[in-house]
Design a protein around this motif. Sequence first.
Motif, mmCIF file in Angstrom:
data_model
loop_
_atom_site.group_PDB
_atom_site.id
_atom_site.type_symbol
_atom_site.label_atom_id
_atom_site.label_comp_id
_atom_site.label_asym_id
_atom_site.label_seq_id
_atom_site.Cartn_x
_atom_site.Cartn_y
_atom_site.Cartn_z
ATOM 1 N N GLU A 198 3.861 8.203 13.804
ATOM 2 C CA GLU A 198 4.785 8.200 14.939
ATOM 3 C C GLU A 198 4.749 9.545 15.629
ATOM 4 O O GLU A 198 4.526 10.570 15.000
ATOM 5 N N ARG A 199 5.021 9.529 16.924
ATOM 6 C CA ARG A 199 4.904 10.724 17.751
ATOM 7 C C ARG A 199 6.237 11.095 18.375
ATOM 8 O O ARG A 199 7.028 10.234 18.757
ATOM 9 N N ASP A 200 6.466 12.411 18.505
ATOM 10 C CA ASP A 200 7.624 12.981 19.197
ATOM 11 C C ASP A 200 8.939 12.356 18.761
ATOM 12 O O ASP A 200 9.684 11.784 19.553
ATOM 13 N N MET A 201 9.205 12.511 17.478
ATOM 14 C CA MET A 201 10.436 12.041 16.861
ATOM 15 C C MET A 201 10.934 13.136 15.933
ATOM 16 O O MET A 201 10.180 14.021 15.547
ATOM 17 N N PRO A 202 12.214 13.138 15.563
ATOM 18 C CA PRO A 202 12.699 14.131 14.602
ATOM 19 C C PRO A 202 11.980 13.962 13.257
ATOM 20 O O PRO A 202 11.779 12.835 12.795
ATOM 21 N N VAL A 203 11.596 15.091 12.658
ATOM 22 C CA VAL A 203 10.924 15.104 11.358
ATOM 23 C C VAL A 203 11.569 16.196 10.503
ATOM 24 O O VAL A 203 12.313 17.035 11.009
ATOM 25 N N THR A 204 11.257 16.186 9.228
ATOM 26 C CA THR A 204 11.693 17.261 8.339
ATOM 27 C C THR A 204 10.461 17.911 7.730
ATOM 28 O O THR A 204 9.612 17.223 7.151
ATOM 29 N N VAL A 205 10.366 19.223 7.887
ATOM 30 C CA VAL A 205 9.237 19.998 7.366
ATOM 31 C C VAL A 205 9.794 21.270 6.742
ATOM 32 O O VAL A 205 10.619 21.951 7.351
ATOM 33 N N GLY A 206 9.347 21.578 5.537
ATOM 34 C CA GLY A 206 9.803 22.800 4.884
ATOM 35 C C GLY A 206 11.297 22.862 4.694
ATOM 36 O O GLY A 206 11.892 23.937 4.746
ATOM 37 N N GLY A 207 11.919 21.696 4.498
ATOM 38 C CA GLY A 207 13.357 21.640 4.292
ATOM 39 C C GLY A 207 14.181 21.767 5.551
ATOM 40 O O GLY A 207 15.407 21.881 5.484
ATOM 41 N N VAL A 208 13.534 21.713 6.716
ATOM 42 C CA VAL A 208 14.233 21.910 7.988
ATOM 43 C C VAL A 208 13.974 20.724 8.915
ATOM 44 O O VAL A 208 12.834 20.279 9.065
ATOM 45 N N ALA A 209 15.029 20.231 9.548
ATOM 46 C CA ALA A 209 14.897 19.185 10.561
ATOM 47 C C ALA A 209 14.329 19.811 11.830
ATOM 48 O O ALA A 209 14.836 20.820 12.318
ATOM 49 N N VAL A 210 13.258 19.207 12.347
ATOM 50 C CA VAL A 210 12.584 19.707 13.544
ATOM 51 C C VAL A 210 12.446 18.556 14.529
ATOM 52 O O VAL A 210 12.014 17.471 14.163
ATOM 53 N N SER A 211 12.832 18.809 15.786
ATOM 54 C CA SER A 211 12.762 17.793 16.832
ATOM 55 C C SER A 211 11.901 18.284 17.984
ATOM 56 O O SER A 211 11.814 19.496 18.223
ATOM 57 N N PRO A 212 11.305 17.355 18.723
ATOM 58 C CA PRO A 212 10.539 17.748 19.910
ATOM 59 C C PRO A 212 11.415 18.562 20.856
ATOM 60 O O PRO A 212 12.599 18.274 21.019
ATOM 61 N N GLY A 213 10.818 19.595 21.429
ATOM 62 C CA GLY A 213 11.542 20.441 22.364
ATOM 63 C C GLY A 213 12.175 21.668 21.731
ATOM 64 O O GLY A 213 12.560 22.596 22.436
ATOM 65 N N MET A 214 12.311 21.672 20.411
ATOM 66 C CA MET A 214 12.786 22.881 19.736
ATOM 67 C C MET A 214 11.707 23.949 19.899
ATOM 68 O O MET A 214 10.604 23.669 20.361
ATOM 69 N N TRP A 215 12.022 25.178 19.498
ATOM 70 C CA TRP A 215 11.054 26.274 19.536
ATOM 71 C C TRP A 215 10.754 26.732 18.119
ATOM 72 O O TRP A 215 11.649 26.753 17.273
#
Length: 159
Positions: free
Chosen positions: A125-142
């Motif tokens: 899936e593309r451009d959706m919220p994910v969790t990486v390294g214990g952190v929630a990451v969403s498209p558009g974040m920096w």
Amino acid sequence: MIPTADICDAHGDEVRVLVEAFGSYGGATSFSGPVSTLEVFEDNSMVRYALEEDGAGRVLVIAGGGSTRCALVGGNLGQLADDNGWAGILVDGCVRDVGELRGTTIGIRARGSSPRRSVKLGAGERDMPVTVGGVAVSPGMWLWADGDGIVVSDQNLEG
């Protein structure tokens, strides 16, 4: 680029720090940019599709489930990302062709390396919220990455 330590000092809990270690594999040891996300598992088809686009200084965050059984990014994809203007790639999984990746001018972080290539079934899936390294990451974040670590914020803190 603002060092991650300075970002943490200036912004405290406004930023999130990835708690797991990711090795540096690209030619750039520091990178930053707005985030685009992928969620895949042992299939890098969508990685290629994303990196074929104009990166426009973005960072591709690949939530690969932390798998170390195969690589999601190799030399060809690293060069494709470099050629298309991506600032960096963060892989919650492995890379391969490490010597070739070091020859790029982008930043690449991953859990490790594996000589085995992934399958190519087009799953993910593309451009959706994910969790990486214990952190929630969403498209558009920096995202900012350097020798001290990786941090993410809801907005650009440079400027």
